[in-house]
Design a protein around this motif. Structure first.
Motif, PDB file in Angstrom:
ATOM      1  N   LEU A 390       0.838  -1.203   0.000  1.00  0.00           N
ATOM      2  CA  LEU A 390       0.000   0.000   0.000  1.00  0.00           C
ATOM      3  C   LEU A 390       0.869   1.247   0.000  1.00  0.00           C
ATOM      4  N   ALA A 391       0.558   2.158  -0.890  1.00  0.00           N
ATOM      5  CA  ALA A 391       1.218   3.460  -0.872  1.00  0.00           C
ATOM      6  C   ALA A 391       0.188   4.519  -0.512  1.00  0.00           C
ATOM      7  N   VAL A 392       0.513   5.304   0.518  1.00  0.00           N
ATOM      8  CA  VAL A 392      -0.360   6.412   0.890  1.00  0.00           C
ATOM      9  C   VAL A 392       0.371   7.688   0.508  1.00  0.00           C
ATOM     10  N   ILE A 393      -0.306   8.561  -0.204  1.00  0.00           N
ATOM     11  CA  ILE A 393       0.323   9.810  -0.615  1.00  0.00           C
ATOM     12  C   ILE A 393      -0.426  10.950   0.054  1.00  0.00           C
ATOM     13  N   ASP A 394       0.280  11.686   0.880  1.00  0.00           N
ATOM     14  CA  ASP A 394      -0.375  12.764   1.607  1.00  0.00           C
ATOM     15  C   ASP A 394      -0.240  14.067   0.842  1.00  0.00           C
ATOM     16  N   GLU A 395      -1.266  14.889   0.953  1.00  0.00           N
ATOM     17  CA  GLU A 395      -1.238  16.207   0.311  1.00  0.00           C
ATOM     18  C   GLU A 395      -0.780  16.037  -1.126  1.00  0.00           C
ATOM     19  N   GLN A 396      -1.491  15.195  -1.793  1.00  0.00           N
ATOM     20  CA  GLN A 396      -1.077  14.707  -3.097  1.00  0.00           C
ATOM     21  C   GLN A 396      -0.978  15.810  -4.134  1.00  0.00           C
ATOM     22  N   HIS A 397      -1.565  16.966  -3.844  1.00  0.00           N
ATOM     23  CA  HIS A 397      -1.603  17.985  -4.884  1.00  0.00           C
ATOM     24  C   HIS A 397      -0.225  18.417  -5.338  1.00  0.00           C
ATOM     25  N   ARG A 398       0.801  18.032  -4.611  1.00  0.00           N
ATOM     26  CA  ARG A 398       2.139  18.398  -5.086  1.00  0.00           C
ATOM     27  C   ARG A 398       2.762  17.310  -5.961  1.00  0.00           C
ATOM     28  N   PHE A 399       2.069  16.202  -6.086  1.00  0.00           N
ATOM     29  CA  PHE A 399       2.603  15.142  -6.934  1.00  0.00           C
ATOM     30  C   PHE A 399       1.813  15.067  -8.234  1.00  0.00           C
ATOM     31  N   GLY A 400       2.473  14.699  -9.282  1.00  0.00           N
ATOM     32  CA  GLY A 400       1.785  14.621 -10.572  1.00  0.00           C
ATOM     33  C   GLY A 400       1.456  13.189 -10.942  1.00  0.00           C
ATOM     34  N   VAL A 401       0.824  13.081 -12.091  1.00  0.00           N
ATOM     35  CA  VAL A 401       0.421  11.784 -12.605  1.00  0.00           C
ATOM     36  C   VAL A 401       1.621  10.853 -12.774  1.00  0.00           C
ATOM     37  N   GLN A 402       2.726  11.417 -13.288  1.00  0.00           N
ATOM     38  CA  GLN A 402       3.916  10.615 -13.521  1.00  0.00           C
ATOM     39  C   GLN A 402       4.404   9.991 -12.211  1.00  0.00           C
ATOM     40  N   ARG A 404       2.636   9.304  -9.582  1.00  0.00           N
ATOM     41  CA  ARG A 404       1.744   8.217  -9.184  1.00  0.00           C
ATOM     42  C   ARG A 404       2.175   6.933  -9.866  1.00  0.00           C
ATOM     43  N   LEU A 405       2.521   7.058 -11.160  1.00  0.00           N
ATOM     44  CA  LEU A 405       2.939   5.873 -11.909  1.00  0.00           C
ATOM     45  C   LEU A 405       4.251   5.319 -11.358  1.00  0.00           C
ATOM     46  N   ASP A 406       5.177   6.234 -11.013  1.00  0.00           N
ATOM     47  CA  ASP A 406       6.482   5.811 -10.483  1.00  0.00           C
ATOM     48  C   ASP A 406       6.343   5.028  -9.189  1.00  0.00           C
ATOM     49  N   LEU A 407       5.540   5.564  -8.287  1.00  0.00           N
ATOM     50  CA  LEU A 407       5.415   4.914  -6.992  1.00  0.00           C
ATOM     51  C   LEU A 407       4.751   3.552  -7.155  1.00  0.00           C
ATOM     52  N   ALA A 408       3.767   3.505  -8.037  1.00  0.00           N
ATOM     53  CA  ALA A 408       3.067   2.239  -8.256  1.00  0.00           C
ATOM     54  C   ALA A 408       4.025   1.175  -8.756  1.00  0.00           C
ATOM     55  N   ALA A 409       5.045   1.625  -9.479  1.00  0.00           N
ATOM     56  CA  ALA A 409       5.989   0.681 -10.060  1.00  0.00           C
ATOM     57  C   ALA A 409       6.909   0.061  -9.010  1.00  0.00           C
ATOM     58  N   LYS A 410       6.857   0.573  -7.770  1.00  0.00           N
ATOM     59  CA  LYS A 410       7.728   0.054  -6.714  1.00  0.00           C
ATOM     60  C   LYS A 410       7.245  -1.267  -6.151  1.00  0.00           C
ATOM     61  N   GLY A 411       6.071  -1.681  -6.552  1.00  0.00           N
ATOM     62  CA  GLY A 411       5.564  -2.934  -6.005  1.00  0.00           C
ATOM     63  C   GLY A 411       4.719  -3.628  -7.032  1.00  0.00           C
ATOM     64  N   ARG A 412       4.084  -4.696  -6.583  1.00  0.00           N
ATOM     65  CA  ARG A 412       3.273  -5.522  -7.457  1.00  0.00           C
ATOM     66  C   ARG A 412       1.832  -5.115  -7.151  1.00  0.00           C
ATOM     67  N   ALA A 413       1.150  -4.479  -8.106  1.00  0.00           N
ATOM     68  CA  ALA A 413      -0.249  -4.101  -7.915  1.00  0.00           C
ATOM     69  C   ALA A 413      -0.464  -3.343  -6.606  1.00  0.00           C
ATOM     70  N   VAL A 414       0.369  -2.370  -6.379  1.00  0.00           N
ATOM     71  CA  VAL A 414       0.295  -1.607  -5.134  1.00  0.00           C
ATOM     72  C   VAL A 414      -1.047  -0.880  -5.022  1.00  0.00           C
ATOM     73  N   ASP A 415      -1.696  -1.007  -3.881  1.00  0.00           N
ATOM     74  CA  ASP A 415      -2.901  -0.226  -3.621  1.00  0.00           C
ATOM     75  C   ASP A 415      -2.498   1.213  -3.335  1.00  0.00           C
ATOM     76  N   MET A 416      -3.327   2.139  -3.761  1.00  0.00           N
ATOM     77  CA  MET A 416      -2.978   3.540  -3.558  1.00  0.00           C
ATOM     78  C   MET A 416      -4.072   4.298  -2.867  1.00  0.00           C
ATOM     79  N   LEU A 417      -3.664   5.036  -1.860  1.00  0.00           N
ATOM     80  CA  LEU A 417      -4.581   5.917  -1.157  1.00  0.00           C
ATOM     81  C   LEU A 417      -3.980   7.310  -1.201  1.00  0.00           C
ATOM     82  N   VAL A 418      -4.726   8.227  -1.753  1.00  0.00           N
ATOM     83  CA  VAL A 418      -4.232   9.587  -1.894  1.00  0.00           C
ATOM     84  C   VAL A 418      -5.008  10.481  -0.928  1.00  0.00           C
ATOM     85  N   MET A 419      -4.277  11.154  -0.037  1.00  0.00           N
ATOM     86  CA  MET A 419      -4.971  12.009   0.923  1.00  0.00           C
ATOM     87  C   MET A 419      -4.819  13.462   0.514  1.00  0.00           C
TER      88      MET A 419
END
Ligand code: ADP
Ligand code: MG
Length: 693
Positions: A390-402, A404-419
């Motif tokens: 699971l990846a939780v991203i806080d105050e996500q407005h500072r992160f872009g779409v790219q 999100r893709l990068d972090l997801a690539a750190k695991g296998r089917a990582v669940d994502m929660l954006v706060m």
């Protein structure tokens, strides 16, 4: 690969004729570095030279065209004095005035006795009519080339309007005919032109009505932009959801221990959001969920419970924060809450170097860390997890779409929660996140006292400072916020440092200073001193904006509140009102304050509902000006206006659903055309997620 048809549009503006290195830098500053940027650089007005008027009745101060006969030349008496040429028509005479112009050139351009069309601004000077430096002076046979409508474009200092007009005209000529990506039925229904025609019409206004938001060509271009945005978000979502997800079903043991140790009961909204997240994680498909809650709504504990579930399921969790201070603070909070459950937590930020960093990396890779909290450093290539669930991203407005893709690539089917705490209005949520699943914490923890917000002129600063001296003597902690002006970071620092000096003189040494230019260790030390017992007052630039939690702080002063976005002020104010004491927020403004500016600050006085505030701000200022929005990850729309075109946005969302249901990989002829649309709006990274991209 970008379609060949678009190549000319993605060439640098220097490829246009008449745009050398110096001008291209200015054009790039005003519009953007590529030819395509000029297409999106819309006219802000027009000059109508079609009106041909008599000299005597020519309206003053606006551009007009006149048919005149050249009467006589009056060279200046010295090289500094202007060169004058008298012209007249049946109604009167007019003096053309030229500075620094060679007489022989003027004799050729305006031979005595010749008839000319001239166009420019007529002014009155000592009872006589004159025109300085006409824009055009041509023989009457050529008047058709002058009596036209010219668009006016937004410029930047040093860039002549004519250069911009010429550059855009060339760009428009380069706009190719592209395969149609819109549904033909939609085009017919809305009476929209093709893309190429829409671009042409947009840059060839005939009257001011043509410059508005509602002509069909403008709506078409706005729709294209919104559709590319919705399609891009949906495709990212699809690529994240693609493939086998995994079920992270835990037995609840860790979560139970954490909940049992909390000093409070969860709110209904926390329970509900927690359930939604748990169900997503249980399910076999990948979670992609936004947890939206106003500041102070209690997102952290919801995130911790989700991370605990990931750990129960035998995987690791990561929480990413936008700043070092926040990452540290999250770690401290999470450690406190997670202690009863014995979770193993660690911090990883850009500050960790060498051996210390390697130790953390080894432990992460070996699965000896359950939850890692960090900053962007978590993206780095050498960061490997044993099994990130699971990846939780806080105050996500500072992160872009790219990212999100990068972090997801750190695991296998990582669940994502954006706060996110940014109270973006619903229309903007759609453009920023697309159809992400959303859980909303729409209920604040009980026992919060409302913040008493006051709006005062800066002239009251000394009174305010005096009041603070008394409050501090009574044991209150105070935030004092100085604004950050983008253009001049150094002068901001100077302003904050001056205020710091002033308050120290007034209140003694227990006044700290926090600003973005400080080293991370210094910032931490100051924050710790303010959260602890050493400091009473914290003078800060907006680095405290997000997340920081010091419950004993119950007063906030914001200088030049009028320079902030409302959403930003709301975020700032969310730093107080966290403890049991009654809190006060003083918004100091520099008069004179316009009506809208005043109305904006009044909204804050009246409401603590972040969503209402954001909606009102949007209404008052328009989406383009929402200060918070620029940082909020809401894509900057260049053609669409999120307020005026909200129906188009809804249509684009529905269209996107339909398109992807029928042709998920954009392989049909229309799908291919839609790929071109994505490239046109520079969504190259998104096209790469397509299976046959
Ligand atoms: P957010 O991140 O949403 O702004 P936090 O998670 O930092 O909010 O929570 C704000 C404060 O409220 C923290 O001090 C937290 O301990 C407290 N809190 C969270 N949930 C509750 C609750 N259900 N009851 C009482 N206090 C709570
Ligand atoms: Mg928070």
């Amino acid at each position: 690969m970008r379609p060949e048809a678009l190549y000319p549009l993605f060439a640098p503006v220097t490829t246009l004729s008449g745009i050398g290195p110096r001008l291209s830098a200015l054009v790039a500053k005003a519009a953007g570095p590529h030819v395509v940027d000029l297409l999106w650089h819309l006219p802000s007005g027009l000059i109508d030279r079609r009106q041909i008027v008599p000299i005597a009745t020519a309206p003053l101060g606006t551009v007009v065209s006149l048919r005149v006969t050249v009467d006589r030349h009056m060279p200046g008496s010295s090289s500094r004095a202007p060169y004058r040429v008298q012209v007249n028509d049946e109604t009167g005479s007019l003096t053309l005035v030229f500075f620094h112009v060679r007489g022989d050139w003027l004799s050729k351009a305006l031979p005595v006795g010749s008839r000319r069309m001239i166009s420019g601004v007529v002014e009155e000077f000592n009872d006589s009519r004159q025109m300085a430096h006409p824009d055009h002076m041509v023989p009457l046979e050529e008047e058709a080339s002058v009596a036209t409508v010219e668009p006016i474009y937004p410029l930047t200092g040093g860039l002549p309007g004519k250069v911009m007009v010429k550059a855009v005209r060339q760009a428009v000529a380069l706009a190719p005919e592209l395969p149609e990506w819109l549904d033909p039925a939609l085009l017919v229904r809305e009476k929209w032109p093709s893309w190429q025609e829409a671009i042409r019409r947009q840059h060839a206004p005939d009257n001011t009505g043509d410059l508005g938001l509602s002509p069909p060509w403008r709506c078409r271009l706005a729709y294209d932009e919104l559709l590319s945005n919705q399609l891009a978000l949906a495709l990212v979502r699809a690529s994240l959801k693609r493939g086998v997800g995994r079920s992270l079903a835990g037995d609840g043991a860790i979560r139970q221990k954490i909940i049992a140790g909390l000093p409070f009961a969860l709110t209904g909204a926390q329970e509900r959001s927690g359930r939604e997240i748990a169900e997503d994680m249980n399910s076999g498909s990948r979670m992609l969920r936004l947890l939206q809650g106003d500041v102070g709504a209690g997102k952290t504990v919801v995130a911790l419970l989700a991370m605990a579930q990931a750990v129960e399921a035998g995987t690791q969790a990561a929480l990413m924060a936008p700043t070092e201070i926040l990452a540290r603070q999250h770690l401290a909070t999470l450690e406190r809450m997670a202690a009863p459950a014995g979770l193993r937590l660690a911090l990883l930020t850009g500050r960790d170097k060498g051996k210390a960093r390697q130790k953390i990396l080894d432990a992460l890779a070996a699965g000896e860390i359950d939850i890692v909290v960090g900053t962007h450093a978590l993206f780095q290539a050498d960061v490997a997890f044993h099994d990130l669930g699971l990846a939780v991203i806080d105050e996500q407005h500072r992160f872009g779409v790219q990212q999100r893709l990068d972090l997801a690539a750190k695991g296998r089917a990582v669940d994502m929660l954006v706060m996110t705490a940014t109270p973006i209005p619903r229309t903007l949520t759609l453009t920023a996140y697309g159809d992400m699943d959303v859980s909303r914490l729409d209920e604040k923890p009980p026992g919060r006292q409302p913040v008493d917000t006051r709006v005062l002129p800066l002239a009251r600063l000394e009174d305010v400072a005096g009041g603070i001296a008394r409050a501090v003597a009574g044991g209150t902690k105070v935030y004092w916020v100085c604004p950050l002006i983008e253009e001049s970071e150094t002068s901001d620092l100077a302003a904050a440092a001056d205020r710091h000096d002033y308050l120290r003189t007034l209140l003694g040494p227990r006044v700290g200073l926090l600003h973005g230019k400080m080293k991370a260790a210094e910032k931490d030390a100051v924050m710790a001193a303010f959260a602890g017992t050493e400091l009473d007052v914290l003078v800060a630039t907006t680095v405290i904006e997000v997340g920081v939690d010091v419950p004993a702080a119950s007063i906030m002063v914001v200088e030049h509140a009028e320079r902030f976005g409302l959403a930003q002020l709301h975020q700032l104010r969310g730093r107080i009102g966290r403890g049991s004491a009654r809190s006060t927020c003083m918004l100091l403004y520099a008069p004179p304050l316009g009506q809208i500016a005043k109305a904006r600050l009044e909204i804050l006085k009246d409401s603590e509902d972040g969503f209402r505030i954001a909606e009102e701000d949007l209404k008052l200022r328009g989406s383009g000006e929402l200060l918070g929005v620029r940082q909020s990850g809401v894509p900057n729309c260049r053609v669409a206006d999120l307020l005026a075109h909200d129906e188009l946005l809804a249509m684009a969302r529905d269209d996107t659903k339909l398109i992807l249901a029928q042709d998920p990989d954009l392989e049909s002829p229309r799908g291919k055309a839609l790929r071109t649309l994505l490239y046109l709006f520079e969504r190259d990274a998104v096209v790469k997620t397509l299976r046959s991209g």
